[in-house]
Write an enzyme that holds these catalytic residues in place. Structure first.
Site, PDB file in Angstrom:
ATOM      1  N   THR A 113     -79.607-152.408  26.757  1.00 56.14           N
ATOM      2  CA  THR A 113     -79.900-151.069  27.298  1.00 56.14           C
ATOM      3  C   THR A 113     -80.697-150.241  26.289  1.00 56.14           C
ATOM      4  N   GLY A 114     -81.259-149.154  26.769  1.00 49.64           N
ATOM      5  CA  GLY A 114     -81.820-148.095  25.929  1.00 49.64           C
ATOM      6  C   GLY A 114     -82.782-148.584  24.851  1.00 49.64           C
ATOM      7  N   GLY A 142     -76.452-154.534  21.215  1.00 42.85           N
ATOM      8  CA  GLY A 142     -76.759-153.473  22.179  1.00 42.85           C
ATOM      9  C   GLY A 142     -78.163-153.632  22.758  1.00 42.85           C
ATOM     10  N   TYR A 165     -78.349-137.080  11.784  1.00 41.01           N
ATOM     11  CA  TYR A 165     -77.195-136.352  11.246  1.00 41.01           C
ATOM     12  C   TYR A 165     -76.289-137.241  10.378  1.00 41.01           C
ATOM     13  N   ARG A 212     -71.025-155.918  25.102  1.00 37.66           N
ATOM     14  CA  ARG A 212     -69.820-156.229  25.880  1.00 37.66           C
ATOM     15  C   ARG A 212     -70.141-156.656  27.297  1.00 37.66           C
ATOM     16  N   PHE A 270     -69.624-139.677  21.706  1.00 29.77           N
ATOM     17  CA  PHE A 270     -69.468-138.621  22.713  1.00 29.77           C
ATOM     18  C   PHE A 270     -69.270-137.307  21.989  1.00 29.77           C
TER      19      PHE A 270
HETATM   20  C1  LIG Z   1     -80.077-133.586  24.309  1.00 30.09           C
HETATM   21  C2  LIG Z   1     -79.103-134.294  23.482  1.00 30.09           C
HETATM   22  C3  LIG Z   1     -78.998-135.728  23.682  1.00 30.09           C
HETATM   23  C4  LIG Z   1     -79.167-136.697  22.807  1.00 30.09           C
HETATM   24  C5  LIG Z   1     -79.770-136.838  21.508  1.00 30.09           C
HETATM   25  C6  LIG Z   1     -79.478-135.843  20.536  1.00 30.09           C
HETATM   26  C7  LIG Z   1     -79.619-135.956  19.207  1.00 30.09           C
HETATM   27  C8  LIG Z   1     -80.075-137.089  18.427  1.00 30.09           C
HETATM   28  C9  LIG Z   1     -79.005-137.777  17.678  1.00 30.09           C
HETATM   29  C10 LIG Z   1     -78.325-138.690  18.613  1.00 30.09           C
HETATM   30  C11 LIG Z   1     -77.520-139.661  18.176  1.00 30.09           C
HETATM   31  C12 LIG Z   1     -76.967-140.588  19.109  1.00 30.09           C
HETATM   32  C13 LIG Z   1     -76.072-141.459  18.713  1.00 30.09           C
HETATM   33  C14 LIG Z   1     -75.460-142.425  19.625  1.00 30.09           C
HETATM   34  O1  LIG Z   1     -74.700-143.202  19.178  1.00 30.09           O
HETATM   35  S1  LIG Z   1     -75.854-142.441  21.286  1.00 30.09           S
HETATM   36  C15 LIG Z   1     -75.101-143.923  21.948  1.00 30.09           C
HETATM   37  C16 LIG Z   1     -74.291-143.578  23.081  1.00 30.09           C
HETATM   38  N1  LIG Z   1     -73.908-144.795  23.762  1.00 30.09           N
HETATM   39  C17 LIG Z   1     -72.640-145.106  23.977  1.00 30.09           C
HETATM   40  O2  LIG Z   1     -71.726-144.394  23.615  1.00 30.09           O
HETATM   41  C18 LIG Z   1     -72.413-146.405  24.701  1.00 30.09           C
HETATM   42  C19 LIG Z   1     -71.032-146.986  24.520  1.00 30.09           C
HETATM   43  N2  LIG Z   1     -69.996-146.025  24.766  1.00 30.09           N
HETATM   44  C20 LIG Z   1     -68.794-146.322  25.395  1.00 30.09           C
HETATM   45  O3  LIG Z   1     -68.556-147.454  25.776  1.00 30.09           O
HETATM   46  C21 LIG Z   1     -67.757-145.242  25.535  1.00 30.09           C
HETATM   47  O4  LIG Z   1     -68.397-143.995  25.664  1.00 30.09           O
HETATM   48  C22 LIG Z   1     -66.764-145.185  24.344  1.00 30.09           C
HETATM   49  C23 LIG Z   1     -65.748-144.069  24.589  1.00 30.09           C
HETATM   50  C24 LIG Z   1     -67.498-144.923  23.020  1.00 30.09           C
HETATM   51  C25 LIG Z   1     -66.033-146.509  24.160  1.00 30.09           C
HETATM   52  O5  LIG Z   1     -65.552-146.972  25.395  1.00 30.09           O
HETATM   53  P1  LIG Z   1     -64.104-147.673  25.508  1.00 30.09           P
HETATM   54  O6  LIG Z   1     -63.956-148.116  26.924  1.00 30.09           O
HETATM   55  O7  LIG Z   1     -63.928-148.661  24.438  1.00 30.09           O
HETATM   56  O8  LIG Z   1     -63.142-146.496  25.153  1.00 30.09           O
HETATM   57  P2  LIG Z   1     -62.141-145.606  26.058  1.00 30.09           P
HETATM   58  O9  LIG Z   1     -60.900-146.411  26.267  1.00 30.09           O
HETATM   59  O10 LIG Z   1     -62.811-145.037  27.230  1.00 30.09           O
HETATM   60  O11 LIG Z   1     -61.834-144.414  25.029  1.00 30.09           O
HETATM   61  C26 LIG Z   1     -61.318-144.664  23.733  1.00 30.09           C
HETATM   62  C27 LIG Z   1     -60.673-143.379  23.243  1.00 30.09           C
HETATM   63  O12 LIG Z   1     -61.668-142.363  23.161  1.00 30.09           O
HETATM   64  C28 LIG Z   1     -61.281-141.248  23.997  1.00 30.09           C
HETATM   65  N3  LIG Z   1     -62.455-140.658  24.600  1.00 30.09           N
HETATM   66  C29 LIG Z   1     -63.388-141.266  25.352  1.00 30.09           C
HETATM   67  N4  LIG Z   1     -64.304-140.404  25.774  1.00 30.09           N
HETATM   68  C30 LIG Z   1     -63.945-139.194  25.305  1.00 30.09           C
HETATM   69  C31 LIG Z   1     -64.490-137.887  25.413  1.00 30.09           C
HETATM   70  N5  LIG Z   1     -65.634-137.642  26.092  1.00 30.09           N
HETATM   71  N6  LIG Z   1     -63.858-136.870  24.795  1.00 30.09           N
HETATM   72  C32 LIG Z   1     -62.735-137.083  24.090  1.00 30.09           C
HETATM   73  N7  LIG Z   1     -62.144-138.328  23.927  1.00 30.09           N
HETATM   74  C33 LIG Z   1     -62.759-139.357  24.539  1.00 30.09           C
HETATM   75  C34 LIG Z   1     -60.371-141.850  25.043  1.00 30.09           C
HETATM   76  O13 LIG Z   1     -59.569-140.879  25.631  1.00 30.09           O
HETATM   77  C35 LIG Z   1     -59.609-142.876  24.208  1.00 30.09           C
HETATM   78  O14 LIG Z   1     -58.637-142.247  23.417  1.00 30.09           O
HETATM   79  P3  LIG Z   1     -57.065-142.206  23.904  1.00 30.09           P
HETATM   80  O15 LIG Z   1     -57.046-141.474  25.201  1.00 30.09           O
HETATM   81  O16 LIG Z   1     -56.633-143.629  24.053  1.00 30.09           O
HETATM   82  O17 LIG Z   1     -56.390-141.477  22.804  1.00 30.09           O
HETATM   83  N1  LIG Z   2     -81.086-142.159  22.104  1.00 29.67           N
HETATM   84  C1  LIG Z   2     -81.039-141.321  21.092  1.00 29.67           C
HETATM   85  O1  LIG Z   2     -81.444-140.150  21.182  1.00 29.67           O
HETATM   86  C2  LIG Z   2     -80.522-141.789  19.773  1.00 29.67           C
HETATM   87  C3  LIG Z   2     -79.903-142.999  19.606  1.00 29.67           C
HETATM   88  N2  LIG Z   2     -79.479-143.381  18.362  1.00 29.67           N
HETATM   89  C4  LIG Z   2     -78.917-144.702  18.130  1.00 29.67           C
HETATM   90  O2  LIG Z   2     -79.696-145.662  18.812  1.00 29.67           O
HETATM   91  C5  LIG Z   2     -78.877-146.773  19.151  1.00 29.67           C
HETATM   92  C6  LIG Z   2     -79.049-147.100  20.611  1.00 29.67           C
HETATM   93  O3  LIG Z   2     -78.573-146.024  21.396  1.00 29.67           O
HETATM   94  P1  LIG Z   2     -79.114-145.777  22.877  1.00 29.67           P
HETATM   95  O4  LIG Z   2     -80.025-146.860  23.257  1.00 29.67           O
HETATM   96  O5  LIG Z   2     -79.572-144.378  22.954  1.00 29.67           O
HETATM   97  O6  LIG Z   2     -77.766-145.837  23.707  1.00 29.67           O
HETATM   98  P2  LIG Z   2     -77.096-147.001  24.598  1.00 29.67           P
HETATM   99  O7  LIG Z   2     -75.799-146.480  25.037  1.00 29.67           O
HETATM  100  O8  LIG Z   2     -78.071-147.470  25.603  1.00 29.67           O
HETATM  101  O9  LIG Z   2     -76.885-148.181  23.555  1.00 29.67           O
HETATM  102  C7  LIG Z   2     -75.659-148.516  22.973  1.00 29.67           C
HETATM  103  C8  LIG Z   2     -75.464-150.004  23.110  1.00 29.67           C
HETATM  104  O10 LIG Z   2     -74.344-150.398  22.325  1.00 29.67           O
HETATM  105  C9  LIG Z   2     -73.634-151.382  23.047  1.00 29.67           C
HETATM  106  N3  LIG Z   2     -72.241-151.359  22.622  1.00 29.67           N
HETATM  107  C10 LIG Z   2     -71.363-150.323  22.696  1.00 29.67           C
HETATM  108  N4  LIG Z   2     -70.158-150.692  22.280  1.00 29.67           N
HETATM  109  C11 LIG Z   2     -70.269-151.989  21.909  1.00 29.67           C
HETATM  110  C12 LIG Z   2     -69.351-152.925  21.382  1.00 29.67           C
HETATM  111  N5  LIG Z   2     -68.072-152.610  21.144  1.00 29.67           N
HETATM  112  N6  LIG Z   2     -69.802-154.181  21.114  1.00 29.67           N
HETATM  113  C13 LIG Z   2     -71.085-154.501  21.351  1.00 29.67           C
HETATM  114  N7  LIG Z   2     -71.997-153.666  21.839  1.00 29.67           N
HETATM  115  C14 LIG Z   2     -71.596-152.417  22.115  1.00 29.67           C
HETATM  116  C15 LIG Z   2     -73.781-150.992  24.511  1.00 29.67           C
HETATM  117  O11 LIG Z   2     -73.662-152.131  25.368  1.00 29.67           O
HETATM  118  P3  LIG Z   2     -72.293-152.514  26.142  1.00 29.67           P
HETATM  119  O12 LIG Z   2     -71.821-151.299  26.834  1.00 29.67           O
HETATM  120  O13 LIG Z   2     -72.718-153.662  27.029  1.00 29.67           O
HETATM  121  O14 LIG Z   2     -71.341-152.994  25.083  1.00 29.67           O
HETATM  122  C16 LIG Z   2     -75.207-150.451  24.542  1.00 29.67           C
HETATM  123  O15 LIG Z   2     -76.121-151.469  24.887  1.00 29.67           O
HETATM  124  C17 LIG Z   2     -77.462-146.403  18.751  1.00 29.67           C
HETATM  125  O16 LIG Z   2     -77.193-146.922  17.467  1.00 29.67           O
HETATM  126  C18 LIG Z   2     -77.513-144.896  18.675  1.00 29.67           C
HETATM  127  O17 LIG Z   2     -76.562-144.384  17.802  1.00 29.67           O
HETATM  128  C19 LIG Z   2     -79.633-142.580  17.272  1.00 29.67           C
HETATM  129  C20 LIG Z   2     -80.215-141.362  17.404  1.00 29.67           C
HETATM  130  C21 LIG Z   2     -80.737-140.871  18.650  1.00 29.67           C
END
Ligand SMILES: CC/C=C\C/C=C\CC/C=C/C=C/C(=O)SCCNC(=O)CCNC(=O)[C@H](O)C(C)(C)COP(=O)(O)OP(=O)(O)OC[C@H]1O[C@@H](n2cnc3c(N)ncnc32)[C@H](O)[C@@H]1OP(=O)(O)O
Ligand SMILES: NC(=O)C1=CN([C@@H]2O[C@H](COP(=O)(O)OP(=O)(O)OC[C@H]3O[C@@H](n4cnc5c(N)ncnc54)[C@H](OP(=O)(O)O)[C@@H]3O)[C@@H](O)[C@H]2O)C=CC1
Length: 349
Positions: free
Chosen positions: A83-84, A80, A213, A105, A163
């Site tokens: 980004t970010g 990953g 969390y 990806r 999400f």
């Molecule tokens: C102010 C608050 C803000 C932030 C900080 C707060 C607190 C601190 C703690 C934070 C922690 C953060 C942790 C993180 O991990 S943040 C990282 C976020 N980054 C990403 O998610 C990047 C990658 N994400 C994605 O690619 C997609 O979002 C996804 C869904 C994870 C994967 O994409 P993919 O293309 O593989 O999957 P889909 O085919 O789209 O979906 C699969 C499956 O999931 C269902 N789905 C998707 N989205 C939703 C939704 N919003 N609600 C419900 N269901 C969802 C989708 O429908 C598919 O299921 P089926 O329909 O097939 O049953």
């Molecule tokens: N920002 C925040 O407030 C917080 C973030 N975190 C953690 O920090 C980390 C980074 O998050 P952040 O930078 O905010 O979010 P981003 O969405 O920018 O980062 C997530 C990265 O994961 C990659 N990724 C997602 N799915 C796959 C996959 N199947 N294979 C390979 N790579 C994948 C994405 O790239 P691509 O789409 O190209 O695959 C993307 O670069 C995460 O572990 C998140 O849980 C934890 C707490 C707070």
């Protein structure tokens, strides 16, 4: 900086705000030391960012912390990394001399980041496409890295998916999608690299990015909470098991740090940020550069005695949410006088 009133958001967030947060925000407005007049909004590059006045005590230092050259002749693999936070960590490691390999990806995103960072630092950044959910793809990715750089000294498992969603709306595939990226992806990367490093008798530092969390659990992000907790168990277990092979395993639990990936999926309307900042004792979000400095330290030789550590990095948010009486921050001096009088006047049980 301009002071803003709570409730200035657009239609959807305005509605959410009044429905979900009205009591909380209204209380603040009426009686506490964190009313809208004290909620500040920075505007830059089209992004809003709220902070409290006391956040000025905790101004971020965003320069690189470690001495130049700390990562000379080192190879770092960051999932990953395009980004970010992954991008921020790659930038700092590259600036400190590492040759970086970033994997996820979206190859185009990776390539653009790689080009931008290497042109700034003068050090090579390689982009390798890899979906960490697929163990064969992970194995091919490592083959490609071996060709490019050899096995890494530093592995950062940062890739994640997330999400917000009420669990009763979550499909089986929704659950699988998140837990596959976060838990299985981290396991596949760690096992593939760990085994090859062991075969080659090479030590390495492994770092996992989880979240605050992971420890408490959290509603509405249940697959992420479950998977991140699993990652922590994996890393603590391997810290114990693979020290004998020269491997260290550490964990950073970040609190909220603004990135497009996280905030677009966890706070799509921007409604929750303000209430969240109200419970962060340092009064602001974290910065990617601050996280990157911590990751660079933990993955460096300066931290060679650190293994099995879980570092919470959240401006104090976790303890602030946990303490039973912490909401008493909101009580004013006059209210304290009244409360104290009431308590002192109580006699007997
Ligand atoms: C102010 C608050 C803000 C932030 C900080 C707060 C607190 C601190 C703690 C934070 C922690 C953060 C942790 C993180 O991990 S943040 C990282 C976020 N980054 C990403 O998610 C990047 C990658 N994400 C994605 O690619 C997609 O979002 C996804 C869904 C994870 C994967 O994409 P993919 O293309 O593989 O999957 P889909 O085919 O789209 O979906 C699969 C499956 O999931 C269902 N789905 C998707 N989205 C939703 C939704 N919003 N609600 C419900 N269901 C969802 C989708 O429908 C598919 O299921 P089926 O329909 O097939 O049953
Ligand atoms: N920002 C925040 O407030 C917080 C973030 N975190 C953690 O920090 C980390 C980074 O998050 P952040 O930078 O905010 O979010 P981003 O969405 O920018 O980062 C997530 C990265 O994961 C990659 N990724 C997602 N799915 C796959 C996959 N199947 N294979 C390979 N790579 C994948 C994405 O790239 P691509 O789409 O190209 O695959 C993307 O670069 C995460 O572990 C998140 O849980 C934890 C707490 C707070």
């Amino acid at each position: 900086m301009v002071p803003v009133s709570v409730g200035q958001a657009g239609n959807v967030s305005g509605l959410l705000l009044s429905l979900i947060l009205s009591e909380q925000v209204q209380n603040r407005t009426d009686s506490v030391d964190f009313g809208p007049s004290q909620l500040w909004c920075h505007r830059f590059a089209g992004l809003r960012s709220y902070a409290t006045p006391h956040s000025q005590f905790f101004a971020p230092s965003e320069g690189i912390m470690l001495p130049a050259g700390s990562y000379n002749n080192k190879v770092a693999f960051i999932t990953g990394g395009g980004t970010g936070l992954g991008r921020a960590m790659t930038g700092v490691l590259s600036q400190l001399g590492a040759q970086c390999v970033i994997a996820s990806r979206k190859l185009e995103v990776l390539q653009q980041t790689a080009t931008e960072i290497s042109s700034q630092t003068g050090n090579k950044v390689h982009a390798v496409q890899c979906d960490v959910r697929d163990p064969q793809a992970v194995s091919r990715c490592v083959d490609q890295m071996v060709e490019l750089t050899g096995l890494p000294d530093v592995i950062i498992n940062n890739a994640a998916g997330n999400f917000i969603c009420p669990s009763e709306r979550l499909s089986a595939n929704g659950w699988k999608s998140i837990t596959d990226i976060v838990l299985n992806g981290t396991a596949f990367v760690t096992l593939e690299l760990g085994k090859r490093l062991i075969q080659n008798q090479k030590g390495a530092s492994f770092l996992a990015i989880t979240t605050i969390y992971a420890e408490s659990g959290s509603g509405f992000v249940v697959p992420s909470a479950s998977a991140k907790a699993g990652v922590e168990a994996l890393y603590k277990s391997l810290a114990a098991e693979w020290g004998r092979y020269g491997h260290r395993f550490n964990i950073i639990q970040p609190g909220p740090i603004r990135t497009k990936g996280a905030f677009s999926r966890l706070d799509p309307t921007g409604t929750f940020e303000k209430s969240m900042i109200g419970r962060i004792p340092t009064g602001r979000l974290g910065k990617p550069a601050e996280l990157a400095n911590l990751a660079a330290y933990l993955s460096s030789d300066y931290a060679s005695w650190m293994s099995g550590a879980v570092i919470r990095f959240d401006g104090g948010e976790y303890v602030s949410m946990a303490g039973e009486f912490n909401e008493l921050r909101k009580v004013t001096d006059d209210q304290w006088k009244m409360l104290e009088t009431m308590i002192r006047s109580t006699k007997g049980s």
